[in-house]
Design a protein around this motif. Structure first.
Motif, PDB file in Angstrom:
ATOM      1  N   VAL A 157      57.469  28.086  -7.888  1.00  0.00           N
ATOM      2  CA  VAL A 157      56.879  28.276  -9.214  1.00  0.00           C
ATOM      3  C   VAL A 157      57.059  26.988 -10.008  1.00  0.00           C
ATOM      4  O   VAL A 157      58.112  26.339  -9.948  1.00  0.00           O
ATOM      5  N   PHE A 170      53.223  29.086 -13.002  1.00  0.00           N
ATOM      6  CA  PHE A 170      52.156  29.100 -12.000  1.00  0.00           C
ATOM      7  C   PHE A 170      52.756  29.125 -10.603  1.00  0.00           C
ATOM      8  O   PHE A 170      53.785  28.495 -10.335  1.00  0.00           O
ATOM      9  N   LYS A 171      52.077  29.848  -9.713  1.00  0.00           N
ATOM     10  CA  LYS A 171      52.520  29.992  -8.337  1.00  0.00           C
ATOM     11  C   LYS A 171      52.062  28.807  -7.515  1.00  0.00           C
ATOM     12  O   LYS A 171      50.911  28.376  -7.591  1.00  0.00           O
ATOM     13  N   LEU A 185      50.720  32.811 -13.606  1.00  0.00           N
ATOM     14  CA  LEU A 185      51.337  33.953 -12.954  1.00  0.00           C
ATOM     15  C   LEU A 185      51.938  34.896 -14.000  1.00  0.00           C
ATOM     16  O   LEU A 185      51.796  36.113 -13.915  1.00  0.00           O
ATOM     17  N   TYR A 186      52.610  34.342 -14.988  1.00  0.00           N
ATOM     18  CA  TYR A 186      53.087  35.089 -16.154  1.00  0.00           C
ATOM     19  C   TYR A 186      53.358  34.071 -17.262  1.00  0.00           C
ATOM     20  O   TYR A 186      53.493  32.861 -17.024  1.00  0.00           O
ATOM     21  N   PRO A 229      61.154  37.104 -12.582  1.00  0.00           N
ATOM     22  CA  PRO A 229      59.912  37.008 -13.356  1.00  0.00           C
ATOM     23  C   PRO A 229      59.868  37.872 -14.626  1.00  0.00           C
ATOM     24  O   PRO A 229      58.823  37.994 -15.245  1.00  0.00           O
TER      25      PRO A 229
END
Length: 639
Positions: A157, A170-171, A185-186, A229
């Motif tokens: 990440v 972001f992944k 991603l979050y 997360p």
């Protein structure tokens, strides 16, 4: 560089100059890597650093970024991004991020208002085995503050913010994936609390993120820790009203974090450097507390032990206190007060370096952590701006770099017992660092006889030490006090300098003065000036004082008696300053002493919390300069 040297796993470091960079192999043979091709002397090298794990070495040129093999010196990857001013490497070395000089977008036109700039931050995936690279994402950041994307320890990440109120995660799935950085991603949104001043992702297998929000417009400041997360609610947090900036330091396991919070202004007017507070938080949420330091003053340094079980703090007005705490914030040991502001654990946490750099003399103490903090050795590395342990924990690198200091730029390597083993001078040195290598590459340090024997010094260290001035054995290496030129030929030239009390005694003794070595009684006697250096007004005033004294001493008024025969003895220029006239040096000393007394009076007002004007505060700050000037004029002692 042959592969045999790499298999020996010797330490290695780089030195970056304005237009060059070199890789140097450390002990046992200090030498530049023969296969490494230095850049052309006309090319600026603004950045240089080892890629994590020591797999490769990266440096920048105006035309792009070069990545070379640290063993063969061969260029592995060339990244054609121009005018790179800053770089950052991910934890495992698979990603490089760069910040480039701002450039206006030609498609928008030169006269566009507001100006339109090209994207200048790049996230790049590098594949060293296949010698390829891929630019994954680019975005615009106009300043060099807060631009660096951060990666989790496993590099799965990446995190950065596009606005000051939220963090986007972001992944990263691999170099072949087409990333969509428009869909995070979050997201951690903290707009209801304020702007995010700083954030720091944790190392370790369980990633967490700590954020700092400064207090504004009467609102409190916040430190919040989130376990990824889950970004909905913090696992640990702290709220306070004094906080404008913050420095985060995670321990190696990523389980606890130190937060050094500071303000620019001290509300109590006790410190010129503002106020500092230290907080300790963990990712379990079991405790979040302020570390209570008994001595007043700023916090100079905080650092974690590589074991993650303890940390050290240097704090207080100089001379400062160094205290060690366990992972729960309990004090376990304190060192005596000393002028220190730097503390570094060796990679294996066996030794601790405690030093005073910057505006301090550069004294270094090496402590043995495994032997109740006992001192191993003390030595001095003056004018040090960079200090780092080698990856094997046996050597210490100290360097004087520009622009911190623009003279005497050099690199010194010390064995951990204080012996200088390597020295190299540079016209201008910008940065220096060790190549990272894991401790498993080196044998452990034991208390065997071999570890107590001095490391064989390089010839460069021998030559450097031979050029240093020798200490005078007759006086124990001490240098005599400075004497002004007019007093060096006097009978008292062997004196050690005059104290403030001596000068005060001269001033109150009828306004007359004497040079060192003259009897005090002679200074109170009026002597005619055979050389004719006494002015007419001074002679007239002297006669008036003599006549008045005679009138007071005699009960019956009588004509003035002739001067006693003893007073007619000529005085030499070396033995007396005639007519109460001070030399130039003494006048300077007298004026400087007046300044010191004024400064002491202001300091007393400051201690009583009385209001001082800005000019008065600035006058207090000149005390050291005044004392140095007094010492240069031959004055010693305190009032």
């Amino acid at each position: 560089m042959s592969a045999s040297i790499d298999s020996a796993k010797v330490p290695q470091f780089f030195c970056r100059q304005p237009k060059s960079v070199e890789l140097i192999q450390a002990e046992p043979v200090f030498r530049s890597l023969p296969n490494f091709q230095t850049p052309e002397p006309t090319a600026d090298t603004r950045c240089a650093q080892f890629i994590a794990g020591g797999k490769a070495f990266l440096y920048t040129l105006p035309s792009g970024v070069q990545v070379v093999d640290t063993v063969t010196g061969e260029v592995l990857v060339r990244i054609p991004i121009e005018d790179v001013f800053e770089t950052n490497i991910s934890p495992n070395g698979n990603y490089v991020t760069t910040w480039s000089k701002l450039t206006k977008d030609p498609a928008a036109g030169a006269d566009a208002a507001p100006a339109v700039y090209l994207k200048n931050v790049n996230i790049i995936n590098i594949d060293l085995p296949n010698r390829t690279f891929q630019i994954l994402h680019s975005f615009l950041n106009k300043t060099q503050n807060g631009w660096i994307p951060q990666f989790t320890a496993d590099e799965s990440v990446v995190c950065f913010y596009r606005n000051p109120y939220s963090l986007n995660f972001f992944k990263l799935a691999g170099a072949s994936t087409v990333f969509d950085f428009s869909k995070p991603l979050y997201t951690l949104d903290l707009k209801e609390f304020g702007k995010i001043e700083d954030f720091q992702l944790s190392p370790g297998k369980n990633p967490s993120v700590a954020v700092f929000i400064p207090g504004q417009k009467g609102n409190p400041a916040y430190i919040k820790v989130y376990s990824l997360p889950n970004v909905k609610s913090p696992v640990s947090q702290k709220q306070f009203f004094k906080g404008e900036s913050c420095t985060f330091k995670w321990n190696a396991l990523g389980t606890s974090i130190l937060a050094l919070v500071s303000t620019d202004v001290d509300s109590t007017n006790k410190s010129y450097y503002g106020e500092t507070q230290l907080y300790l938080l963990d990712i379990s949420g079991l405790f979040d507390q302020k570390i209570h330091l008994p001595n007043e003053g700023p916090i100079h340094e905080i650092t974690w032990s590589p074991t993650s079980r303890e940390f050290a703090v240097i704090y207080g007005y100089m001379p400062a206190v160094t205290t060690f705490f366990d992972s729960r914030g309990n004090s376990i040991h304190s060192l005596p007060k000393a002028p220190r502001n730097t503390i570094l654990y060796s990679p294996h946490a066996k030794y601790i370096l405690v030093a005073g750099f910057g505006n301090l003399p550069g004294d270094i103490d090496i402590l043995d952590r495994q032997n109740k903090f006992s001192k191993v050795v003390s030595f001095q590395a003056s004018n040090t701006s960079v200090c780092k342990w080698s990856p094997d924990g046996r050597f210490i690198l100290t360097a004087t770099t520009s622009p911190r200091l623009r003279v005497d730029n050099s690199v010194k390597i010390w064995y951990f017992n204080g012996s200088l083993v390597y020295y190299k001078a540079y016209t201008e040195l910008n940065s220096v660092d060790w190549r990272f290598q894991p401790l498993t590459d080196f044998p452990p340090i034991t208390v065997s006889k071999a570890d107590k024997v001095d490391c064989e010094p390089d010839q460069s260290a021998i030559d450097y030490l031979n050029k240093q001035p020798k200490k005078n054995a007759a006086n124990g290496g001490k240098v005599g006090a400075y004497r002004p030129p007019h007093a060096r030929s006097s009978a008292s030239s062997s004196g050690t300098g005059r104290s403030l009390a001596d000068l005060h005694e001269q001033r109150v003794g009828g306004g007359r003065s004497f040079v060192p070595g003259m009897s005090p009684s002679a200074s109170t006697t009026n002597v005619s000036d055979p050389a004719g250096s006494e002015s007419k007004s001074a002679q007239k005033n002297r006669r008036k004082r003599a006549n008045k004294k005679n009138e007071n001493d005699s009960p019956v008024s009588s004509p003035a008696a002739p001067a006693p025969a003893a007073l007619s003895t000529p005085a030499t220029a070396e033995s007396l300053v005639v007519g109460g006239v001070f030399s130039i040096e003494e006048k300077k000393i007298r004026n400087l002493l007046k300044k010191l007394r004024a400064i002491e009076a202001l300091k007393q007002k400051q201690a009583n919390n009385e209001h001082l004007e800005d000019t008065q505060v600035l006058k207090i700050q000149t005390e050291d300069a005044v004392r140095k000037e007094l010492e240069s004029l031959g004055w010693k002692g305190d009032e």
